[in-house]
Design an enzyme around this catalytic site. Structure first.
Site, PDB file in Angstrom:
ATOM      1  N   SER A  54       0.801  -1.243   0.108  1.00  0.00           N
ATOM      2  CA  SER A  54       0.020   0.048   0.113  1.00  0.00           C
ATOM      3  C   SER A  54       0.761   1.174  -0.017  1.00  0.00           C
ATOM      4  O   SER A  54       0.276   2.220  -0.305  1.00  0.00           O
ATOM      5  CB  SER A  54      -1.195   0.018   1.296  1.00  0.00           C
ATOM      6  OG  SER A  54      -0.194   0.227   2.490  1.00  0.00           O
ATOM      7  N   HIS A  93       0.955   4.238   6.825  1.00  0.00           N
ATOM      8  CA  HIS A  93       0.474   5.159   5.698  1.00  0.00           C
ATOM      9  C   HIS A  93       0.562   6.703   5.937  1.00  0.00           C
ATOM     10  O   HIS A  93       1.161   7.050   7.011  1.00  0.00           O
ATOM     11  CB  HIS A  93      -1.284   4.926   5.670  1.00  0.00           C
ATOM     12  CG  HIS A  93      -1.601   3.814   5.092  1.00  0.00           C
ATOM     13  ND1 HIS A  93      -3.009   3.368   4.847  1.00  0.00           N
ATOM     14  CD2 HIS A  93      -0.887   2.761   4.362  1.00  0.00           C
ATOM     15  CE1 HIS A  93      -3.210   2.059   4.361  1.00  0.00           C
ATOM     16  NE2 HIS A  93      -1.746   1.763   3.946  1.00  0.00           N
ATOM     17  N   ASP A 120      -8.206   5.765   4.305  1.00  0.00           N
ATOM     18  CA  ASP A 120      -8.205   4.804   4.944  1.00  0.00           C
ATOM     19  C   ASP A 120      -9.583   4.679   5.844  1.00  0.00           C
ATOM     20  O   ASP A 120      -9.509   3.871   6.545  1.00  0.00           O
ATOM     21  CB  ASP A 120      -7.060   5.047   6.036  1.00  0.00           C
ATOM     22  CG  ASP A 120      -5.687   4.628   5.346  1.00  0.00           C
ATOM     23  OD1 ASP A 120      -5.881   3.999   4.167  1.00  0.00           O
ATOM     24  OD2 ASP A 120      -4.816   4.964   5.876  1.00  0.00           O
TER      25      ASP A 120
END
Length: 177
Positions: A54, A93, A120
């Site tokens: 990701s 992230h 998210d």
């Protein structure tokens, strides 16, 4: 032969005891180093492994990230590692939006994986739209590429972990002879 046999058995027992103490010292040293890193970095987990794609192309699966958590405000663009209520594995992230709450002065954070199309919010707990500071474990301050693959392989293929542990045990035992 009785006295010599007893002496040899005593020596073997001492070798096993020495090996057990050495192993205990290695494990204890690792725990002390981990706790010291926690104190120095201010993060409950000073080192994490990237487990998915990701964050590509910046971070790849298997990269190790070094974390630090300071009292500085969290800013958009920073890469953070956070826990979500109800999930055991932390997520790496990027912060894409920071919202200052007028009523409490607290900060709400929205994150997104660089390689993902959407933010998210689908990863957060049910009905949760933002992360708060207590969800964030740390900010990425450095990384080592690919070194975390050892952890990934041992997690995904437990048989390999047991083979490596057995081989290490044999190595320790035979190196003392």
């Amino acid at each position: 032969m009785g006295w010599i046999g007893e002496t040899m058995d005593s020596i073997k027992s001492l070798q096993i005891l020495t090996q057990a103490i050495t192993l205990g010292m290695i494990v204890t040293s690792a725990l002390i180093i981990w706790k010291a890193l926690m104190c120095i970095t201010g993060s409950e987990s000073p080192v994490v492994v990237v487990l998915s794609e990701s964050m590509e192309p910046g971070f790849k699966r298997g990269d190790i990230l070094f974390l630090h958590m300071s009292k500085d405000p969290i800013r958009a663009g920073e890469i953070v590692v956070f826990n979500v209520d109800g999930r055991d594995i932390p997520i790496v992230h990027r912060v894409i939006k920071v919202h200052q709450r007028q009523d409490t002065g607290g900060v709400d954070v929205l994150t997104k994986g660089d390689n993902n199309d959407d933010d998210d919010r689908v990863l957060y707990a049910h009905r949760q739209l933002w992360l708060q500071r207590h969800h964030i474990m740390g900010r990425a301050v450095g990384f080592l590429p690919y070194v975390g693959w050892v952890t990934i392989i041992m997690t995904e293929k437990p048989l390999i972990k047991y083979i490596l542990i057995g081989a290490l045990g044999l190595l320790v035992i035979t190196s003392k002879d």
